[in-house]
Write a protein that holds these residues in place. Structure first.
Motif, PDB file in Angstrom:
ATOM      1  N   ARG A  16     -13.099  -3.407   8.136  1.00 21.63           N
ATOM      2  CA  ARG A  16     -12.688  -2.778   6.872  1.00 21.63           C
ATOM      3  C   ARG A  16     -12.138  -3.815   5.901  1.00 21.63           C
ATOM      4  N   SER A  19     -13.715  -4.911   2.264  1.00 27.36           N
ATOM      5  CA  SER A  19     -12.899  -4.906   1.047  1.00 27.36           C
ATOM      6  C   SER A  19     -13.001  -6.216   0.285  1.00 27.36           C
ATOM      7  N   GLY A  54     -14.795   3.914   1.498  1.00 30.41           N
ATOM      8  CA  GLY A  54     -13.358   3.932   1.686  1.00 30.41           C
ATOM      9  C   GLY A  54     -12.598   3.031   0.738  1.00 30.41           C
ATOM     10  N   VAL A 102     -10.938   5.706  -4.069  1.00 29.95           N
ATOM     11  CA  VAL A 102     -10.514   7.092  -3.979  1.00 29.95           C
ATOM     12  C   VAL A 102     -11.383   7.917  -4.908  1.00 29.95           C
ATOM     13  N   ARG A 135     -11.875  -1.253  -9.299  1.00 28.98           N
ATOM     14  CA  ARG A 135     -11.415  -1.157  -7.912  1.00 28.98           C
ATOM     15  C   ARG A 135     -11.786  -2.395  -7.113  1.00 28.98           C
ATOM     16  N   ASP A 139      -9.226  -4.957  -5.366  1.00 29.57           N
ATOM     17  CA  ASP A 139      -9.221  -5.134  -3.917  1.00 29.57           C
ATOM     18  C   ASP A 139      -9.200  -6.603  -3.536  1.00 29.57           C
ATOM     19  N   PRO A 199      -5.136   4.371   2.356  1.00 30.53           N
ATOM     20  CA  PRO A 199      -6.462   3.800   2.080  1.00 30.53           C
ATOM     21  C   PRO A 199      -6.491   2.303   2.347  1.00 30.53           C
ATOM     22  N   THR A 200      -7.681   1.768   2.532  1.00 31.02           N
ATOM     23  CA  THR A 200      -7.848   0.365   2.890  1.00 31.02           C
ATOM     24  C   THR A 200      -7.155  -0.563   1.909  1.00 31.02           C
ATOM     25  N   ARG A 211      -3.336  -0.244   2.479  1.00 31.77           N
ATOM     26  CA  ARG A 211      -2.828  -0.026   3.835  1.00 31.77           C
ATOM     27  C   ARG A 211      -1.781  -1.055   4.243  1.00 31.77           C
ATOM     28  N   GLU A 255     -11.285   7.039   6.337  1.00 33.85           N
ATOM     29  CA  GLU A 255     -11.629   7.265   4.936  1.00 33.85           C
ATOM     30  C   GLU A 255     -11.563   8.741   4.575  1.00 33.85           C
ATOM     31  N   CYS A 284      -7.811   9.707   4.186  1.00 32.46           N
ATOM     32  CA  CYS A 284      -7.271   9.255   2.898  1.00 32.46           C
ATOM     33  C   CYS A 284      -7.832  10.077   1.749  1.00 32.46           C
ATOM     34  N   GLU A 285      -9.093  10.466   1.855  1.00 36.52           N
ATOM     35  CA  GLU A 285      -9.700  11.283   0.796  1.00 36.52           C
ATOM     36  C   GLU A 285      -9.042  12.654   0.725  1.00 36.52           C
TER      37      GLU A 285
END
Length: 729
Positions: A190, A194, A224, A227, A488, A492, A646-647, A650, A712, A715-716
């Motif tokens: 993950r 990212s 993931g 959002v 995003r 990240d 979320p990743t 986190r 994922e 978190c969603e």
């Protein structure tokens, strides 16, 4: 799943070292005081023990954000180095000040291990056994305590026990941990996704899952990173994609799926009058629907588990699964390690199935085709169905059609076209599977509806969480390389800012994580561990041991050893049921037992009774409390904190939760003696009992069930539910 299990075991060696160190210093401090003449300096004595707590707290303040930038694996390597260097310095320690520095280094290793190992396991484990694997830190930590107490007890029988050797022996397992982190542990897939390192993530997933085709999970990991926008809960009816006898729904937004039998295709169609998230959260979990102050997110998560129990049988695509969607198909961790039962495709008959009836590359969506690379390294769609995720469907769709793919835990990731782009759809199958459905009432997330059996086909309901895809829709539709678009992806790559903590879903999840860590500490575990030898001594256990010829220091260590023994079988039981009963259920059943055990200790302290009844009640209460604590409230807060963020956020969020743990640990540890002097033993344990009662109320009202759900999807749900509920308020 052998790869994921072995990686988790290797990672949790760090927790083994933590347990080993905690027990060793508890026994060694007796002899440290003698050598450095600290009997009249209780502050220095307390500092030696507490220095590792301070080190853990200090390094936790930045461990998560740094892990978000540099990766999980480098931080675990750093943890092993801190353990190794700290233990070697403790072995040398010519004076108390060098010992304090060594204890600080050791605390750095403990802080990194406690914070990052649950996160690492959650990011590498399949959703079906994630809870089981995340119970390993508790098991190996208690195992380290047990073995360390045995070593310290044996050394305490010598005429002149050497405390430097007691502490320095930690260097041997620390060196083994360093070798494992450097040579065996992979980076979190993950985290790699990212950072845009898709090829590396794909290789790691193949190793962890033991199969070549990881396109579905790669798609999930990409999704993931973002959002979803404008989320909604929808209801679908899934049935054969035939021209006649179709379920009563229009064809807009249908998601085409392929079943496990050759030539049989399935289609998911939205039901008229589909639910909004608000309706779902109010009507989802019937058991908790009318409970005052119940968080709607709890009922929403509960609806996933309550309304989606498969009836089994009937030859439908749901009926081919073993057990249910959220009862793991793996029989035990031992079976996974030995390779037994790790290929569900073989247990379902061992036959190869052709899901597409044609060329695999032609039937893959552009996104899935890109995610699996060139396609040469992957088996065709007709290859054996993977056991991962108890997948009900296999995706294969031509141009202009949507594709769905199993992502674990009975969930499917699908895409459907929408004007201007794609929407992602997280699907979870419904309650009525297999057999005749004539005149049956099928309860979906939005309510009940009549579905008639048409043309002899099987139709099942499915809940769908629909939102905007995180993948650049334009690139996917054109068959280009999928990338995470917009702000995003740039954010990240640089890490997460504090502003992200105020996003509705993250904020709501952070409240759950922080409060759980706070309540865990005021539930009394440190007080019980600290006073257990005193309680057992008052119960007459130490007198019995003294009659066997043991010195007081050896008797004290042996009492602590007995206290640790009772933990191990209870943790093993917790590992067995964590992904079956669920995190929330285990806490709701075990916390009341903690309350009873604590008030039993209070009762034995304030009521006059004989020595034998007092000994029985006191000893039994301590054993029951410690056993039930390690089964539930001792391990589950860390599991949940590693699941609900979320990743992108986190690492930072887990840092905040871990800081809460360390700070409250210090507060409770140092306030307990003061409270004991002012309130007495009965008063201290009354406070702990009240803390456990508050913990049960919070878990019941605010903590959702996350078993078997991909990270994922969890978190969603938090993001979607919090966003809509905030708008309603």
């Amino acid at each position: 799943m052998r790869g994921a299990v072995l990686v988790a075991i290797a990672a949790t060696v760090g927790n083994f070292l933590q347990g080993w160190d905690n027990s060793t210093i508890a026994g060694a401090v007796i002899y440290i005081k003698r050598e450095f003449h600290l009997e009249s300096q209780p502050t220095m004595e307390g500092l030696i023990v507490a220095m590792s707590l301070m080190g853990g707290t200090l390094i936790t303040t930045f461990s998560g954000p740094v892990a978000d930038v540099f990766g999980r694996r480098p931080m675990l390597i750093l943890s092993s180095l801190c353990y190794l260097v700290g233990s070697l310095v403790m072995l040398w320690s010519p004076n108390v000040y060098v010992l304090l520095v060594a204890r600080l280094l050791d605390g750095f290793g403990i802080g990194l291990a406690v914070t990052l190992i649950p996160l690492y396991i959650s990011e590498t484990a399949p959703s079906e056994i994630r809870g089981t694997l995340n119970t390993l830190p508790q098991f190996l930590g208690s195992g380290g305590m047990f073995l360390s107490y045995i070593m310290v007890f044996i050394m305490s029988l010598q005429d002149s026990p050497n405390w430097r050797v007691m502490l320095g022996v930690l260097a041997i397992p620390s060196l083994s941990y360093l070798v494992l982190t450097v040579l065996f542990l992979p980076e979190s897939p993950r985290w790699l996704v990212s950072k845009g390192r898709l090829d590396e993530a794909r290789l790691v997933l193949r190793r962890l899952r033991g199969r070549e085709d990881v396109a579905g999970e790669m798609a999930l990991l990409l999704e993931g990173l973002g959002v979803g926008k404008d989320p909604s809960i929808e209801e679908y009816i899934i049935g054969p994609a035939t021209d006649e006898g179709e379920p009563p729904a229009d064809k807009i937004g249908e998601v085409r799926l392929y079943g496990t039998e050759e030539g049989v295709s399935w289609v998911a169609k939205p039901v008229a009058g589909q639910s909004t998230l608000g309706i779902a959260s109010r009507q989802g979990s019937m058991a908790n629907q009318n409970v005052p102050l119940m968080d709607p997110l709890v009922t929403l998560f509960g609806s996933v588990h309550e309304n989606n129990l498969p009836a089994g049988g009937g030859g439908s695509m749901f009926g081919s699964m073993r057990g249910s969607m959220f009862f793991p198909g793996t029989s035990s961790m031992l079976n996974m390690i030995t390779g037994a039962g790790n290929n569900q495709g073989e247990e379902d008959g061992g036959a190869d199935h052709d899901y597409s009836g044609g060329d695999a590359e032609d039937n893959k969506s552009p996104l899935l085709r890109q995610l699996q690379g060139s396609g040469k390294d992957y088996p065709a769609a007709s290859s054996r169905r993977s056991g991962y995720g108890s997948s009900m469907f296999n995706a294969a769709a031509g141009a202009g059609e949507e594709a769905g793919v199993g992502i674990g835990g009975g969930w499917q990731l699908a895409y459907k076209k929408k004007e201007g782009g794609l929407q992602r759809v997280y699907l979870h199958g419904g309650a009525a599977a297999g057999g005749s459905r004539r005149g049956s009432m099928i309860s979906g997330i939005g309510g009940a509806m009549d579905v008639e059996e048409i043309g002899g086909g099987d139709f099942v309901p499915a809940a769908a969480l629909v939102s905007q895809t995180a993948v650049c829709s334009k690139d996917v539709l054109s068959g280009g390389k999928p990338e995470i678009g917009g702000r995003r992806s740039q954010k990240d790559s640089k890490g997460t800012g504090c502003a992200d903590l105020f996003e509705p879903g993250i904020k709501r999840a952070l409240v759950v994580g922080v409060v759980l860590q706070f309540l865990q500490q005021i539930s009394g575990i440190n007080g019980v561990l600290y006073y257990a030898p005193q309680i057992l001594q008052e119960a007459g256990v130490s007198v019995l041991l003294a009659s066997l010829g043991l010195r007081s220091d050896s008797a004290s260590i042996l009492i602590s050893l007995f206290s640790t023994i009772v933990m191990l079988p209870c943790i093993m039981l917790s590992m067995r049921i964590m992904d079956v009963a669920g995190r929330r259920s285990i806490m709701l059943y075990t916390i009341p037992i903690l309350v009873v055990a604590l008030f039993a200790l209070v009762f034995s302290s304030i009521v006059s009774m004989g020595a034998v009844p007092r000994a029985v009640i006191s000893t039994g209460s301590v054993v029951v409390y410690m056993s039930c604590f390690v089964m539930g409230f001792g391990v589950i807060p860390n599991i949940l904190c590693a699941e609900i963020f979320p990743t992108a956020a986190r690492g930072l969020c887990i840092t905040i939760c871990a800081l809460t743990y360390w700070i409250m640990n210090i507060v409770v540890t140092y306030s307990s003696p003061l409270l004991l002097n002012s309130l007495g033993l009965a008063g201290v344990f009354t406070i702990f009992g009240i803390g456990c009662t508050l913990s049960w109320v919070f878990v019941f009202l605010k903590v959702p069930e996350t078993k078997g759900m991909p990270l994922e999807v969890i978190c969603e749900f938090f993001a979607a539910g919090a966003s809509v509920l905030d708008r309603q308020n």
